[in-house]
Design a protein around this motif. Structure first.
Motif, mmCIF file in Angstrom:
data_model
loop_
_atom_site.group_PDB
_atom_site.id
_atom_site.type_symbol
_atom_site.label_atom_id
_atom_site.label_comp_id
_atom_site.label_asym_id
_atom_site.label_seq_id
_atom_site.Cartn_x
_atom_site.Cartn_y
_atom_site.Cartn_z
ATOM 1 N N VAL A 68 60.314 31.771 62.394
ATOM 2 C CA VAL A 68 61.628 31.190 61.767
ATOM 3 C C VAL A 68 61.688 31.444 60.376
ATOM 4 N N VAL A 69 62.533 32.484 59.962
ATOM 5 C CA VAL A 69 62.644 32.679 58.667
ATOM 6 C C VAL A 69 63.811 32.070 57.800
ATOM 7 N N PHE A 70 63.248 31.324 56.781
ATOM 8 C CA PHE A 70 64.186 30.459 55.778
ATOM 9 C C PHE A 70 64.655 31.225 54.704
ATOM 10 N N SER A 71 65.939 31.088 54.217
ATOM 11 C CA SER A 71 66.186 31.432 52.949
ATOM 12 C C SER A 71 65.512 30.878 51.738
ATOM 13 N N LYS A 72 65.600 31.220 50.437
ATOM 14 C CA LYS A 72 65.032 30.748 49.364
ATOM 15 C C LYS A 72 65.473 29.399 49.192
ATOM 16 N N ASN A 73 66.611 29.009 49.601
ATOM 17 C CA ASN A 73 67.216 27.625 49.452
ATOM 18 C C ASN A 73 67.040 26.744 50.937
ATOM 19 N N TYR A 74 66.060 27.305 51.641
ATOM 20 C CA TYR A 74 65.595 26.393 52.849
ATOM 21 C C TYR A 74 66.672 26.551 53.992
ATOM 22 N N LEU A 75 67.585 27.468 54.033
ATOM 23 C CA LEU A 75 68.592 27.565 55.143
ATOM 24 C C LEU A 75 67.815 28.564 56.097
ATOM 25 N N PRO A 76 67.710 28.073 57.126
ATOM 26 C CA PRO A 76 67.216 29.019 58.496
ATOM 27 C C PRO A 76 67.933 30.208 58.680
ATOM 28 N N ILE A 77 67.732 31.488 58.614
ATOM 29 C CA ILE A 77 68.763 32.532 58.543
ATOM 30 C C ILE A 77 68.303 33.475 59.788
ATOM 31 N N SER A 78 67.008 33.298 60.387
ATOM 32 C CA SER A 78 66.767 34.319 61.234
ATOM 33 C C SER A 78 65.376 34.201 61.860
ATOM 34 N N ARG A 79 65.086 34.716 63.239
ATOM 35 C CA ARG A 79 63.829 34.879 63.533
ATOM 36 C C ARG A 79 63.394 36.384 63.335
ATOM 37 N N VAL A 80 62.065 36.416 63.312
ATOM 38 C CA VAL A 80 61.435 37.800 63.116
ATOM 39 C C VAL A 80 60.211 37.789 64.186
ATOM 40 N N ASN A 81 59.774 38.947 64.358
ATOM 41 C CA ASN A 81 58.708 38.953 65.362
ATOM 42 C C ASN A 81 57.441 38.727 64.250
ATOM 43 N N ILE A 82 56.087 38.537 64.886
ATOM 44 C CA ILE A 82 54.987 38.075 64.145
ATOM 45 C C ILE A 82 54.483 39.368 62.985
ATOM 46 N N ARG A 83 54.979 40.593 63.552
ATOM 47 C CA ARG A 83 54.484 41.788 62.773
ATOM 48 C C ARG A 83 55.307 41.728 61.578
ATOM 49 N N ARG A 84 56.673 41.352 61.654
ATOM 50 C CA ARG A 84 57.491 41.411 60.496
ATOM 51 C C ARG A 84 57.283 40.306 59.384
ATOM 52 N N ALA A 85 56.935 38.995 60.155
ATOM 53 C CA ALA A 85 56.465 38.041 59.377
ATOM 54 C C ALA A 85 54.909 38.393 58.437
ATOM 55 N N ILE A 86 54.158 39.113 59.112
ATOM 56 C CA ILE A 86 53.046 39.370 58.357
ATOM 57 C C ILE A 86 53.275 40.294 57.128
ATOM 58 N N VAL A 87 54.017 41.272 57.286
ATOM 59 C CA VAL A 87 54.486 42.128 56.306
ATOM 60 C C VAL A 87 54.954 41.443 55.221
ATOM 61 N N LEU A 88 56.140 40.502 55.416
ATOM 62 C CA LEU A 88 56.953 39.593 54.501
ATOM 63 C C LEU A 88 55.812 38.782 53.738
ATOM 64 N N LEU A 89 54.761 38.269 54.479
ATOM 65 C CA LEU A 89 53.730 37.319 53.877
ATOM 66 C C LEU A 89 52.890 38.239 52.974
ATOM 67 N N VAL A 90 52.185 39.398 53.252
ATOM 68 C CA VAL A 90 51.353 40.032 52.482
ATOM 69 C C VAL A 90 52.020 40.652 51.469
ATOM 70 N N THR A 91 53.393 41.271 51.412
ATOM 71 C CA THR A 91 53.969 41.816 50.548
ATOM 72 C C THR A 91 54.511 40.790 49.283
ATOM 73 N N GLY A 92 54.356 39.359 49.715
ATOM 74 C CA GLY A 92 54.629 38.297 48.750
ATOM 75 C C GLY A 92 56.201 38.144 48.716
ATOM 76 N N LYS A 93 56.956 38.686 49.791
ATOM 77 C CA LYS A 93 58.396 38.608 49.866
ATOM 78 C C LYS A 93 58.685 37.181 50.512
ATOM 79 N N ALA A 94 57.778 36.591 51.038
ATOM 80 C CA ALA A 94 57.850 35.341 51.829
ATOM 81 C C ALA A 94 56.604 34.580 51.628
ATOM 82 N N GLU A 95 56.603 33.169 51.898
ATOM 83 C CA GLU A 95 55.621 32.001 51.846
ATOM 84 C C GLU A 95 55.638 31.399 52.933
ATOM 85 N N PRO A 96 54.528 30.762 53.346
ATOM 86 C CA PRO A 96 54.445 29.849 54.546
ATOM 87 C C PRO A 96 55.019 28.578 54.257
ATOM 88 N N LEU A 97 55.515 28.078 55.269
ATOM 89 C CA LEU A 97 56.011 26.735 55.230
ATOM 90 C C LEU A 97 55.153 25.992 56.118
#
Length: 176
Positions: A17-46
């Motif tokens: 589950v991907v939350f916005s910067k304001n903690y609003l759940p906005i979508s679901r992504v697959n694990i591969r996309r989540a890894i890319v977001l985490l590794v590139t610093g575009k997302a952080e774990p909750l």
């Protein structure tokens, strides 16, 4: 197929589950996309939410992928506008079903408060009706015709809001 291969395949089918910067759940992504977001610093774990996540292994790295992540950047999403009132959009909203009898055949648009009585062509006054019900109702209101609506007509909501509402409903069910 080995047990490890089955586990890997099953893990990659999971969604995050991907939350916005304001903690609003906005979508679901697959694990591969989540890894890319985490590794590139575009997302952080909750990790304050209920699930732990998954371990994803590569030959040189083991990554812990959480079940929820939060975007660290503001997205430049285009502004969502309520779609125009037209047959296609009203059919989508009303699940291609007559709002008086439930039929799915010979569907037309019907103004709940007829235009002859001052009704507007707006989301809260237009529904899908089969030809039979539309003819039976004529230029009367549903109360005058004795034909109650199955659902109250409303404008469509922003897709992110609809996803957030569904997400929190599921969380509530999981807690019970």
């Amino acid at each position: 197929m080995s047990k490890a291969a089955i586990g890997t395949t099953e893990t990659l089918r999971q969604s995050v589950v991907v939350f916005s910067k304001n903690y609003l759940p906005i979508s679901r992504v697959n694990i591969r996309r989540a890894i890319v977001l985490l590794v590139t610093g575009k997302a952080e774990p909750l990790d304050f939410l209920f699930e732990v996540g998954w371990k994803v292994r590569s030959p040189s790295v083991i990554l812990q992928v959480p079940a929820q992540i939060r975007l660290t950047m503001t997205s430049n999403e285009r502004v969502w506008k309520i779609p125009p009132v037209n047959r296609r959009e009203v059919l989508r909203r009303d699940c291609q079903t007559c709002q008086y009898c439930g039929s799915k055949k010979n569907l037309t648009l019907d103004h709940v408060i007829p235009r002859s009585q001052g009704g507007k062509h707006s989301w809260d006054n237009v529904v899908i009706a089969c030809q039979r019900c539309n003819s039976k109702k004529g230029s009367r209101t549903p109360v005058e015709a004795g034909m109650p609506l199955k659902t109250k007509p409303i404008a469509p909501v922003h897709p992110a809001i609809a996803f957030a509402e569904q997400f929190w409903r599921e969380q509530q069910i999981n807690l019970e």
